[in-house]
Design a protein around this motif. Structure first.
Motif, mmCIF file in Angstrom:
data_model
loop_
_atom_site.group_PDB
_atom_site.id
_atom_site.type_symbol
_atom_site.label_atom_id
_atom_site.label_comp_id
_atom_site.label_asym_id
_atom_site.label_seq_id
_atom_site.Cartn_x
_atom_site.Cartn_y
_atom_site.Cartn_z
ATOM 1 N N ASP A 141 108.998 28.901 39.793
ATOM 2 C CA ASP A 141 108.114 28.120 40.654
ATOM 3 C C ASP A 141 107.602 26.880 39.929
ATOM 4 O O ASP A 141 107.102 26.952 38.822
ATOM 5 C CB ASP A 141 106.919 28.964 41.092
ATOM 6 C CG ASP A 141 107.336 30.167 41.914
ATOM 7 O OD1 ASP A 141 106.759 30.344 42.984
ATOM 8 O OD2 ASP A 141 108.235 30.902 41.478
ATOM 9 N N TYR A 166 100.405 35.134 40.520
ATOM 10 C CA TYR A 166 101.540 34.307 40.102
ATOM 11 C C TYR A 166 101.755 34.409 38.598
ATOM 12 O O TYR A 166 102.865 34.671 38.122
ATOM 13 C CB TYR A 166 101.287 32.860 40.526
ATOM 14 C CG TYR A 166 102.213 31.860 39.883
ATOM 15 C CD1 TYR A 166 103.468 31.615 40.431
ATOM 16 C CD2 TYR A 166 101.842 31.168 38.733
ATOM 17 C CE1 TYR A 166 104.331 30.702 39.844
ATOM 18 C CE2 TYR A 166 102.695 30.265 38.138
ATOM 19 C CZ TYR A 166 103.935 30.029 38.695
ATOM 20 O OH TYR A 166 104.793 29.137 38.112
ATOM 21 N N GLU A 167 100.690 34.228 37.827
ATOM 22 C CA GLU A 167 100.812 34.241 36.371
ATOM 23 C C GLU A 167 101.166 35.625 35.846
ATOM 24 O O GLU A 167 101.958 35.761 34.904
ATOM 25 C CB GLU A 167 99.504 33.738 35.750
ATOM 26 C CG GLU A 167 99.253 32.259 36.006
ATOM 27 C CD GLU A 167 97.920 31.788 35.446
ATOM 28 O OE1 GLU A 167 97.066 32.656 35.121
ATOM 29 O OE2 GLU A 167 97.722 30.555 35.331
ATOM 30 N N MET A 242 103.563 31.051 47.216
ATOM 31 C CA MET A 242 103.023 31.661 46.003
ATOM 32 C C MET A 242 102.885 33.178 46.163
ATOM 33 O O MET A 242 103.276 33.955 45.292
ATOM 34 C CB MET A 242 101.673 31.046 45.652
ATOM 35 C CG MET A 242 101.748 29.632 45.105
ATOM 36 S SD MET A 242 100.150 29.010 44.510
ATOM 37 C CE MET A 242 99.908 30.037 43.040
ATOM 38 N N SER A 246 105.228 36.035 44.269
ATOM 39 C CA SER A 246 104.630 37.067 43.408
ATOM 40 C C SER A 246 105.029 38.464 43.868
ATOM 41 O O SER A 246 105.376 39.324 43.049
ATOM 42 C CB SER A 246 103.105 36.917 43.419
ATOM 43 O OG SER A 246 102.712 35.680 42.870
#
Length: 511
Positions: A141, A166-167, A242, A246
């Motif tokens: 992404d 996301y992280e 997003m 994920s």
């Protein structure tokens, strides 16, 4: 070397050793036994194993996945590759565009691909897992700052959760790739976020689908909705990408963790296959929804840019230029296309073969219609006509391969709106009538309407008349009366029978 395409755009590379100049995606996160099982079954199902057994290639093994660029897939549809022994012949090109190796490859076409995947059995789920991992590793992404700022402003309460998911999932993917497996330590961080992953996905998916539903209306309603909600659509779509990304990563990592459990491999086979299949299906549907919404958004933004009048659109904090809106819509559309391994395309400028105007079709009208026509639509013909009303009005009539449309010229030029569209399949009768010293008449009868149009005096003779007549002939070629609409009546049948009997009796008397 041999390429076996598993799905459009992604192929398994078989070779005695991996080529150094090719962007190869190695098989990752599989145990040694699972890797051997997948390789063996792929080789046998594709016929590569038989080819190697003949001694032509020596020791041959599945080295990994090769992704065919969308441009390559498009070219393959337009050109016929060379073939030999049932295999296509081609070349692998390195990142700098040089030919790195000659290959034989089998495309993923219909029954052949389905038969091969069926022959893989449970290993098909492992292959699907590798395809998903390839998508993640090659489609990291990227931040689209302009749309990300809009998302953060409109969904401030969701932003920290979205960013955290996301992280977390991206870090887990990187760790799994470094470790070569999704072990329990790596997957533990994902397992604890399951509820948040699903909550965010459901939230933003429902928001995107509500926009799609709202746009399922006429052209006027779509235009008004997009003009009022453009910022919300941008934010919701970015949020959905997003959240979806994920969730997708978490499911792939989960499947990788399950496939590592060799002690329960038999019990896990069906479960793993169902998990991979469900993940593919749901993710593809989400990406299709996003692509559909963004396609409408980008077309409408580009249409706004071609229209006279205001050069900005309302946003929450301030108005933004239409140019900004186009950039945001295009950036998101390109991102979704990349995730789907498809080329981001735009309709070509319109160049109708038949133009019936006093001089020529105005360039601005063709530019507007390029974005006002349905996605992928081409324009075969367009004419300058008059609506036959108490107070006449100038209009455009256009013909595409599937439809024809009629719209007042002011509606097209000022609002970018096509007022009425009709399927060519609904055309029942067309009459073109010439008139002395006046422009011709064009009557079109459809299943529901009787339409009467006139041409101006310039079409009463010469080249103008010839072009108008050809336009009428084009519509006449679409005339049809389906069998379901045909009728019979016993009176006509009885009259025909009476005439036949009368003729027979008269003949007998004459004899």
């Amino acid at each position: 070397m041999n390429l076996v395409e598993i799905e459009p755009g992604l192929a398994v590379l078989f070779a005695d050793q991996p080529p150094s100049d090719i962007d190869l995606i190695p098989f990752q996160m599989l145990s040694a036994q699972a890797h051997r099982d997948l390789t063996d079954k792929l080789a046998i199902a594709s016929g590569v194993g038989n080819f190697a057994a003949q001694g032509s290639q020596g020791a041959i093994a599945a080295q990994g996945l090769v992704r065919l660029a969308p441009e390559t897939l498009k070219a393959l549809k337009l050109a016929q590759p060379m073939t030999s022994g049932g295999w296509n012949l081609g070349s692998l090109v390195s990142s700098n565009g040089k030919i790195a190796a000659s290959v034989r490859w089998v495309p993923a076409t219909g029954a052949q691909s389905a038969t091969m995947l069926a022959a893989l059995g449970p290993a098909a789920a492992l292959l699907a897992l590798q395809i998903q991992l390839a998508s993640i590793s090659r489609r990291i992404d990227e931040n689209i700052q302009l749309t990300r700022d809009v998302l953060q402003a409109l969904h401030e309460d969701q932003w920290t959760t979205l960013l955290g998911l996301y992280e977390t999932t991206m870090r887990a993917v990187r760790e799994a790739q470094l470790a070569g497996a999704v072990n329990d330590h790596i997957f533990a961080a994902i397992a604890t976020r399951e509820a948040d992953l699903r909550k965010q996905r459901h939230l933003f998916t429902s928001l995107v689908r509500s926009h799609i539903q709202a746009l399922d209306t006429d052209a006027k309603g779509r235009r008004a909705y997009l003009q009022r909600n453009i910022e919300q659509i941008v934010a919701d779509t970015h949020g959905m990408l997003m959240a979806e990304g994920s969730w997708y990563r978490s499911q792939v990592l989960r499947a990788g963790n399950i496939s590592r459990d060799e002690s329960n491999a038999v019990e896990n086979e069906r479960f793993l296959a169902e998990l991979v299949s469900e993940t593919q299906r749901d993710h593809s549907q989400a990406m299709d929804d996003a692509a559909r919404l963004l396609g409408d958004l980008e077309r409408q933004c580009r249409l706004f840019a071609e229209l006279p009048g205001e050069r900005s659109l309302p946003f929450t904090s301030k108005r933004r230029s239409i140019g900004d809106a186009v950039v945001m819509a295009e950036a998101l559309a390109e991102r979704v296309a990349a995730l789907r391994n498809q080329a981001h395309t735009q309709p070509a400028p319109l160049n109708p073969s038949l133009v019936v105007f006093k001089e020529t079709a105005p360039d601005e009208v063709l530019r507007i219609l390029r974005w006002a026509l349905p996605a992928g639509g081409s324009l075969l013909a367009i004419a300058d006509v008059n609506l036959d009303r108490l107070v006449g009005e100038n209009a455009y009539i256009g013909v595409t391969p599937e439809r024809f449309f009629i719209s007042a010229q002011t509606a097209v030029r000022k609002q970018g709106m096509i007022e009425r569209e009709f399927d060519l399949a609904d055309v029942r009768y067309v009459r073109f009538r010439e008139r002395e010293k006046q422009g011709p008449l064009l009557d079109i009868i459809t299943t529901d309407e009787n339409i009467k149009l006139t041409f101006d005096d310039w079409a009463a003779k010469g080249e103008g008349l010839s072009e108008a007549r050809r336009f009428g002939n084009l519509l006449e070629a679409a005339m049809n009366l389906p069998e379901s609409e045909r009728r019979t009546d016993p009176l006509l049948s009885a009259e025909s029978s009476f005439e036949d009997n009368w003729s027979t009796n008269e003949l007998e008397v004459a004899r």
